[in-house]
Design a protein around this motif. Sequence first.
Motif, PDB file in Angstrom:
ATOM      1  N   ASP A   1      -5.765   0.804   1.829  1.00  0.00           N
ATOM      2  CA  ASP A   1      -6.349   0.178   1.065  1.00  0.00           C
ATOM      3  C   ASP A   1      -6.515   0.705  -0.041  1.00  0.00           C
ATOM      4  OD1 ASP A   1      -8.918  -1.288   2.793  1.00  0.00           O
ATOM      5  OD2 ASP A   1      -8.865   0.560   4.036  1.00  0.00           O
ATOM      6  N   HIS A   2      -5.033   0.451  -0.441  1.00  0.00           N
ATOM      7  CA  HIS A   2      -4.809   1.273  -1.696  1.00  0.00           C
ATOM      8  C   HIS A   2      -5.169   0.325  -2.769  1.00  0.00           C
ATOM      9  CE1 HIS A   2      -1.502   3.866  -0.149  1.00  0.00           C
ATOM     10  NE2 HIS A   2      -0.119   2.745   0.744  1.00  0.00           N
ATOM     11  N   LYS A   3      -5.423   0.596  -4.189  1.00  0.00           N
ATOM     12  CA  LYS A   3      -6.664   0.487  -5.065  1.00  0.00           C
ATOM     13  C   LYS A   3      -5.778  -0.924  -5.577  1.00  0.00           C
ATOM     14  CE  LYS A   3      -7.503   1.956 -10.227  1.00  0.00           C
ATOM     15  NZ  LYS A   3      -7.406   2.646 -11.822  1.00  0.00           N
ATOM     16  N   LEU A   4      -6.599  -1.674  -5.871  1.00  0.00           N
ATOM     17  CA  LEU A   4      -6.674  -3.412  -6.082  1.00  0.00           C
ATOM     18  C   LEU A   4      -7.184  -3.145  -7.731  1.00  0.00           C
ATOM     19  CD1 LEU A   4      -7.293  -5.711  -3.611  1.00  0.00           C
ATOM     20  CD2 LEU A   4      -4.782  -4.895  -4.494  1.00  0.00           C
ATOM     21  N   LEU A   5      -6.635  -4.035  -9.117  1.00  0.00           N
ATOM     22  CA  LEU A   5      -6.774  -4.016  -9.578  1.00  0.00           C
ATOM     23  C   LEU A   5      -8.118  -4.909 -10.506  1.00  0.00           C
ATOM     24  CD1 LEU A   5      -2.682  -4.741 -12.082  1.00  0.00           C
ATOM     25  CD2 LEU A   5      -4.320  -2.127 -11.223  1.00  0.00           C
TER      26      LEU A   5
ATOM     27  N   ILE B   1       4.603 -10.815  -0.077  1.00  0.00           N
ATOM     28  CA  ILE B   1       3.457 -11.315   0.939  1.00  0.00           C
ATOM     29  C   ILE B   1       3.181  -9.215   2.117  1.00  0.00           C
ATOM     30  CG2 ILE B   1       2.961 -12.310   2.965  1.00  0.00           C
ATOM     31  CD1 ILE B   1       3.672 -14.309   1.536  1.00  0.00           C
ATOM     32  N   LYS B   2       4.698  -9.225   2.266  1.00  0.00           N
ATOM     33  CA  LYS B   2       4.551  -8.283   3.248  1.00  0.00           C
ATOM     34  C   LYS B   2       4.312  -7.377   2.624  1.00  0.00           C
ATOM     35  CE  LYS B   2       8.060  -9.906   6.581  1.00  0.00           C
ATOM     36  NZ  LYS B   2       9.281  -9.764   6.932  1.00  0.00           N
ATOM     37  N   TRP B   3       4.790  -7.056   0.975  1.00  0.00           N
ATOM     38  CA  TRP B   3       4.398  -5.405   0.917  1.00  0.00           C
ATOM     39  C   TRP B   3       2.878  -5.660   0.452  1.00  0.00           C
ATOM     40  CZ3 TRP B   3       8.921  -5.846  -3.578  1.00  0.00           C
ATOM     41  CH2 TRP B   3      10.164  -5.133  -2.743  1.00  0.00           C
ATOM     42  N   THR B   4       2.314  -6.317  -0.037  1.00  0.00           N
ATOM     43  CA  THR B   4       0.657  -7.222  -0.255  1.00  0.00           C
ATOM     44  C   THR B   4      -0.146  -6.654   1.324  1.00  0.00           C
ATOM     45  OG1 THR B   4       1.549  -8.908  -2.422  1.00  0.00           O
ATOM     46  CG2 THR B   4      -0.816  -8.482  -1.616  1.00  0.00           C
ATOM     47  N   ALA B   5       0.674  -7.316   1.911  1.00  0.00           N
ATOM     48  CA  ALA B   5      -0.466  -7.131   2.963  1.00  0.00           C
ATOM     49  C   ALA B   5      -0.678  -5.592   3.834  1.00  0.00           C
ATOM     50  CB  ALA B   5       0.150  -8.163   4.157  1.00  0.00           C
ATOM     51  N   HIS B   6       0.515  -4.687   3.506  1.00  0.00           N
ATOM     52  CA  HIS B   6       0.309  -3.488   3.672  1.00  0.00           C
ATOM     53  C   HIS B   6      -0.599  -3.214   2.743  1.00  0.00           C
ATOM     54  CE1 HIS B   6       1.885   0.958   3.571  1.00  0.00           C
ATOM     55  NE2 HIS B   6       1.959   0.399   4.851  1.00  0.00           N
ATOM     56  N   TRP B   7       0.029  -2.821   1.093  1.00  0.00           N
ATOM     57  CA  TRP B   7      -0.867  -2.381   0.317  1.00  0.00           C
ATOM     58  C   TRP B   7      -2.321  -2.659   0.636  1.00  0.00           C
ATOM     59  CZ3 TRP B   7       0.849   0.829  -3.680  1.00  0.00           C
ATOM     60  CH2 TRP B   7      -0.149   0.684  -4.397  1.00  0.00           C
TER      61      TRP B   7
END
Length: 346
Positions: free
Chosen positions: A329-333, A319-325
């Motif tokens: 504004d890193h790329k999502l699939l 959850i923390k990794w995802t929130a920071h990502w």
Amino acid sequence: MMNKYPEKITNTEELEELLSRPSKEVIELLKHLDGDIIFLGIAGKIGPSLASMVKRACDLAGVKKRIYGVSRFREADEQQHIENLGIETIKGDLLDRNFLEFLPRVKNVFFLAGMKFGSENNLSLTWAMNALLPAMVADHFKDSRIVAYSTGCVYPLVPQESGGSLETDTPLPIGEYAQSCLGRERMFEYGSTRYGTSTAIIRLNYAVEPRYGVLVDIAQKVKNNQPVDLTMGYFNAIWQGDANNAVVRALGHATSPAWVLNITGEEILSVKAVAQAFGMIFGKTPQFTGHEAPTALLSNSGKAFALFGKPKVQIEQVIKWTAHWMQEDHKLLGKPTHFEVRDGKY
């Protein structure tokens, strides 16, 4: 080999390293595994990191194997990315019988091909990909070991307090997509029984990482001030790197008749609680719609934990990794899971 996990994942290279980091057990398995390896449908969400993990494990074990990746490679950079991992690529349509019969009959097969998104709009292709193709693959690779991806969607919706469906429970798939996935399993079971093919069937539910998955679906709603649907109020999730490790190790347990294994996380997660956790990080108050139904799509992975141990990465960390990502504004699939769906129409 690194063992510690970072507080944040800052770029795609770091993410892919984590997703493909082999455990010592995977390295040991590859050290003694006979034969080369092929990944059918390698260009999806899971294939690149799974194949990379196998390649890294072979390198660390000091063994040389030919590792093939098969896909239509619709995106121009997909094939190059796979080749950069040290995988030999073969481009073509697996439903083309002439192409399939051209493929080398290697000893170890990972089957990742399938159709989910948009399956309701093309049901005949869904059945072809999810049931006809497995029958063809089971025949072509009858002398191989096969690990075939399936899904927890073959189970019915069950009460949260049940702890999730077990491998011994009778499948009751809801909707044609899930029915076609059970068809996939039955075709590999048929091949395993008819030809004596060692086979492991993986019912995955759900693998997550910062670019896609149920956590990303929920986080996007919270971040964009959109309501989160609570109707499917509970779910399972596992860090994709942990799922990859378990899937590779399942190769060493493939048997005839075919063997089924649930792979998912330890906890039954609350959609509402996860949304609130993202809300705390984003400084947002989540909006909700609907109410938790008494049942959900849930799997129990106790059998996998007994074999391979519990996941090394906790969902709180993901959850923390995802929130920071997402904050960076890193790329999502851009591939939503449609986890909210209760009628099987994806």
